[in-house]
Design an enzyme around this catalytic site. Structure first.
Site, PDB file in Angstrom:
ATOM      1  N   GLU A  67     -12.766  -2.882  -3.239  1.00  0.00           N
ATOM      2  CA  GLU A  67     -11.707  -3.529  -4.386  1.00  0.00           C
ATOM      3  C   GLU A  67     -10.593  -4.548  -3.737  1.00  0.00           C
ATOM      4  O   GLU A  67      -9.848  -3.947  -3.067  1.00  0.00           O
ATOM      5  CB  GLU A  67     -11.186  -2.262  -4.847  1.00  0.00           C
ATOM      6  N   ASP A  78       1.205  -0.257  -9.927  1.00  0.00           N
ATOM      7  CA  ASP A  78       1.140  -0.068  -8.442  1.00  0.00           C
ATOM      8  C   ASP A  78       2.365   0.481  -7.769  1.00  0.00           C
ATOM      9  O   ASP A  78       3.578   0.457  -8.340  1.00  0.00           O
ATOM     10  CB  ASP A  78       0.964  -1.436  -7.742  1.00  0.00           C
TER      11      ASP A  78
END
Length: 289
Positions: A67, A78
């Site tokens: 990924e 995040d």
């Protein structure tokens, strides 16, 4: 802002008959009796050249799909580890134009290349242009954490034209109706976030991701992979026992950062630590079933 999707003669492009790249990966792993191990790293961290070595390291040590994250200035999903790595990449001049080198690197190493990106980056690059360049580089599919199927019409069309997988996210609070919408629109697999909130390593995982996988399959999803919070071999084995794939991000990114969590390690030390952590997690995934 995407380019016109036509042939040189001006005719509209048709639908690709290219099989799902991730479906082929899952079928191969089914025969081996184990789930997929999907590893995340941001492109350009700590710099573009070292990041290519890091992607190769993941594949050479047993990661099935990589990924490849596109660093973004406003990474709402995040956690601190990935935010720090992404900022280092941005400070070093990372841009979307170079990410296709990473895709080629993963493909040439024998891995399945995925890109994870906030939609704004794809939109400004040009949706059709991105799909074309991604396919030409050997890409498999795009993970879009902030794009829902209801608003993904342009991407659905472009991905169909170029034979790319569409990976949408679901979470423990997703209603059954939402799971059905995602399952219908997805191609390749559905990304099940193990919990609400941002990415990051966790000492324990709750039972909610297993329940989410079951619900998502009942909603029609063919493959469901679990990410967010998986950081040890034991956790990877636990998740791999019920999911089609185990996704690990922060625990891998962490290996390339120093103790402060703000600076990249020396290249040799960072890649060595990354290889060791990958080996540990691969052993967990391999023993899941």
């Amino acid at each position: 802002m995407s380019n016109t999707a036509t042939t040189p003669s001006g005719q509209p492009l048709g639908i690709s008959h290219r099989p799902s790249p991730t479906a082929a990966m899952f079928e191969r792993l089914d025969n081996a009796g184990r789930p997929a191990f999907i590893g995340y790293l941001p492109y350009g961290f700590p710099d573009p050249e070292v990041s290519l070595k890091a992607f190769r390291t993941l594949v050479e040590h047993g990661v099935d799909a990589v990924e490849i994250g596109l660093p973004y200035s406003d990474p709402v999903m995040d956690g601190p580890v990935i935010q720090a790595a992404s900022q280092i990449a941005l400070n070093n001049g990372e841009s979307i134009n170079g990410v296709f080198r990473a895709v080629e690197t993963v493909a040439n190493a024998g891995g399945t290349p995925l890109i994870m990106s906030y939609w704004n980056l794809i939109y400004h690059y040009g949706v059709e242009r991105f799909a074309r360049d991604f396919e030409n580089a050997g890409g498999a599919g795009l993970i879009t954490p902030d794009l829902i199927p209801d608003e993904a019409g342009e991407w659905i069309e472009a991905s169909d034209r170029h034979g790319l997988d569409r990976i949408f996210l679901v979470s423990p609070d997703s209603a059954d109706e939402r799971l059905e919408v995602v399952a219908k629109a997805a191609r390749g697999f559905v990304y099940a976030a193990s919990r609400m909130g941002v990415t990051g390593e966790r000492n324990t995982l709750s039972s909610s991701p297993e329940q989410l996988v079951e619900r998502t399959r009942r909603a029609g999803a063919g493959r469901v992979c679990v990410g967010i919070g998986v950081s040890t071999a034991e956790q990877a084995a636990k998740v791999g026992a019920y999911a089609d794939g185990v996704i690990v991000g922060s625990a891998l990114v962490h290996q390339l950062l120093d103790d402060s969590g703000r600076n990249a390690l020396d290249e040799a030390e960072g890649l060595s630590r990354l290889a060791a952590k990958t080996d540990e997690l691969v052993a967990g995934v391999a023993g899941a079933r």
